[in-house]
Design a protein around this motif. Sequence first.
Motif, PDB file in Angstrom:
ATOM      1  N   ARG A   1      -8.948  19.928  -5.263  1.00  0.00           N
ATOM      2  CA  ARG A   1      -7.501  20.142  -5.396  1.00  0.00           C
ATOM      3  C   ARG A   1      -6.730  18.823  -5.466  1.00  0.00           C
ATOM      4  O   ARG A   1      -5.787  18.686  -6.244  1.00  0.00           O
ATOM      5  CB  ARG A   1      -6.988  20.967  -4.209  1.00  0.00           C
ATOM      6  N   LYS A   2      -7.128  17.857  -4.653  1.00  0.00           N
ATOM      7  CA  LYS A   2      -6.350  16.615  -4.549  1.00  0.00           C
ATOM      8  C   LYS A   2      -6.793  15.556  -5.561  1.00  0.00           C
ATOM      9  O   LYS A   2      -6.018  14.650  -5.886  1.00  0.00           O
ATOM     10  CB  LYS A   2      -6.462  16.058  -3.129  1.00  0.00           C
ATOM     11  N   GLY A   3      -7.994  15.639  -6.080  1.00  0.00           N
ATOM     12  CA  GLY A   3      -8.418  14.796  -7.190  1.00  0.00           C
ATOM     13  C   GLY A   3      -8.558  13.315  -6.910  1.00  0.00           C
ATOM     14  O   GLY A   3      -8.456  12.504  -7.828  1.00  0.00           O
ATOM     15  N   LEU A   4      -8.832  12.932  -5.664  1.00  0.00           N
ATOM     16  CA  LEU A   4      -9.016  11.517  -5.346  1.00  0.00           C
ATOM     17  C   LEU A   4     -10.473  11.135  -5.169  1.00  0.00           C
ATOM     18  O   LEU A   4     -10.794   9.976  -4.902  1.00  0.00           O
ATOM     19  CB  LEU A   4      -8.246  11.153  -4.071  1.00  0.00           C
ATOM     20  N   GLY A   5     -11.360  12.122  -5.303  1.00  0.00           N
ATOM     21  CA  GLY A   5     -12.784  11.822  -5.152  1.00  0.00           C
ATOM     22  C   GLY A   5     -13.197  11.592  -3.721  1.00  0.00           C
ATOM     23  O   GLY A   5     -14.266  11.023  -3.458  1.00  0.00           O
ATOM     24  N   MET A   6     -12.365  12.062  -2.768  1.00  0.00           N
ATOM     25  CA  MET A   6     -12.687  11.882  -1.355  1.00  0.00           C
ATOM     26  C   MET A   6     -11.766  12.771  -0.525  1.00  0.00           C
ATOM     27  O   MET A   6     -10.752  13.288  -1.021  1.00  0.00           O
ATOM     28  CB  MET A   6     -12.487  10.424  -0.933  1.00  0.00           C
TER      29      MET A   6
ATOM     30  N   ALA B   1      -3.732   7.848   1.338  1.00  0.00           N
ATOM     31  CA  ALA B   1      -5.034   7.525   0.750  1.00  0.00           C
ATOM     32  C   ALA B   1      -4.784   6.953  -0.638  1.00  0.00           C
ATOM     33  O   ALA B   1      -3.790   7.276  -1.294  1.00  0.00           O
ATOM     34  CB  ALA B   1      -5.919   8.766   0.661  1.00  0.00           C
ATOM     35  N   LEU B   2      -5.658   6.072  -1.061  1.00  0.00           N
ATOM     36  CA  LEU B   2      -5.544   5.514  -2.405  1.00  0.00           C
ATOM     37  C   LEU B   2      -6.915   5.128  -2.919  1.00  0.00           C
ATOM     38  O   LEU B   2      -7.850   4.941  -2.131  1.00  0.00           O
ATOM     39  CB  LEU B   2      -4.620   4.296  -2.425  1.00  0.00           C
ATOM     40  N   ASN B   3      -7.015   5.035  -4.243  1.00  0.00           N
ATOM     41  CA  ASN B   3      -8.268   4.601  -4.853  1.00  0.00           C
ATOM     42  C   ASN B   3      -7.997   3.486  -5.862  1.00  0.00           C
ATOM     43  O   ASN B   3      -6.851   3.112  -6.104  1.00  0.00           O
ATOM     44  CB  ASN B   3      -9.022   5.777  -5.482  1.00  0.00           C
TER      45      ASN B   3
ATOM     46  N   ASN C   1     -14.526   2.557  -3.621  1.00  0.00           N
ATOM     47  CA  ASN C   1     -13.495   2.891  -4.599  1.00  0.00           C
ATOM     48  C   ASN C   1     -12.250   3.508  -3.992  1.00  0.00           C
ATOM     49  O   ASN C   1     -11.290   3.807  -4.710  1.00  0.00           O
ATOM     50  CB  ASN C   1     -14.054   3.861  -5.651  1.00  0.00           C
ATOM     51  N   GLY C   2     -12.240   3.704  -2.676  1.00  0.00           N
ATOM     52  CA  GLY C   2     -11.081   4.322  -2.055  1.00  0.00           C
ATOM     53  C   GLY C   2     -10.909   3.895  -0.615  1.00  0.00           C
ATOM     54  O   GLY C   2     -11.858   3.422   0.023  1.00  0.00           O
TER      55      GLY C   2
ATOM     56  N   VAL D   1       0.834  -1.202   0.000  1.00  0.00           N
ATOM     57  CA  VAL D   1       0.000   0.000   0.000  1.00  0.00           C
ATOM     58  C   VAL D   1       0.867   1.248   0.000  1.00  0.00           C
ATOM     59  O   VAL D   1       0.586   2.227  -0.706  1.00  0.00           O
ATOM     60  CB  VAL D   1      -0.952  -0.012   1.214  1.00  0.00           C
ATOM     61  N   ALA D   2       1.960   1.223   0.762  1.00  0.00           N
ATOM     62  CA  ALA D   2       2.850   2.385   0.842  1.00  0.00           C
ATOM     63  C   ALA D   2       3.427   2.767  -0.510  1.00  0.00           C
ATOM     64  O   ALA D   2       3.786   3.929  -0.739  1.00  0.00           O
ATOM     65  CB  ALA D   2       3.977   2.106   1.831  1.00  0.00           C
TER      66      ALA D   2
END
Length: 328
Positions: free
Chosen positions: A233-238, A316-318, A302-303, A205-206
Amino acid sequence: MQVQSPSSEHLLALARQVLEIEADALRTVSTRLDHGFSDAVRLILACTGRVVVSGMGKSGHVGGKIAATLASTGTPAFFMHPGEASHGDLGMIAHDDVVLALSNSGESNEIVCIVPLIKRRGAKLVAMTGNPASTLAREADAHLDAAVDKEACPLNLAPTASTTAALALGDALAVALLDARGFSADDFARTHPGGSLGRRLLVHVADVMHGGDALPKVGCDATLKAALFEMTRKGLGMTAVVDGEDRVVGLFTDGDLRRTLEHAPDIQHAKIADLMTPNPKTIRADELAVAAVEKMETLKINGLLVVDADNRLVGALNMHDLLKAGVV
């Protein structure tokens, strides 16, 4: 030779017959396993060099696959063509190597003629043949009996059941060595870094998560408007929602936003703490990325937020990140 147009029934019957003959051949080989197999395993485990696999014709093709399987499961190995061995390639063999020679008859000229030279170099010889009384079997330090009653070919000529038996016996040898060496999934991944298996076993994950300035987060007292700006701004949808010590208390996603807008809230003054999903699902940075995939698929999300042992936000990741990394 006249080409016929056989019926589907004939083709299926013939295919089933081939499979049954080869399956019977494997069962027969299994019942004949003896101390020769154990001796071969011990010789290779004691080997400080490499396993040099050799075979002519179809046995050579099988030998190439066996060498590849050994090499990818913790036993250094390579294939040497016996025809080339007499023209210089014997220099590949050292005294601390083990030679695994394949020949169904045990009398293949190209193999038999280099046996004295293998012995002279001090290498050990493991033979895999269909004839325990053959020259190759007699000269070997350990013999693997791959004899079959008949070939699956209707003419009993084309190497079919015999090559299947040799291939399976090679797999048995590789697995026994793998087990004896304590070869792990991580070890397997290190020998397959370019494939999907390697990516699934090596990527954590890292390695794929967003952190630092790219990590979307807002405080508990943030407004919905501030949270939307952060998500944009961050564009991760969360965005994560954290307390004063950066511990995760909630999560707000694009899906949450759509559900929120159905109730026409006052976006200027609505508080994110009233709209977020509290105590969201999280994952640790040291877990495998494939574990994140499994968690997302199971939960139909999704994230994921990434936290440390104290539930502090670290990433964080998606699903897009996992697709990009080739884990999915």
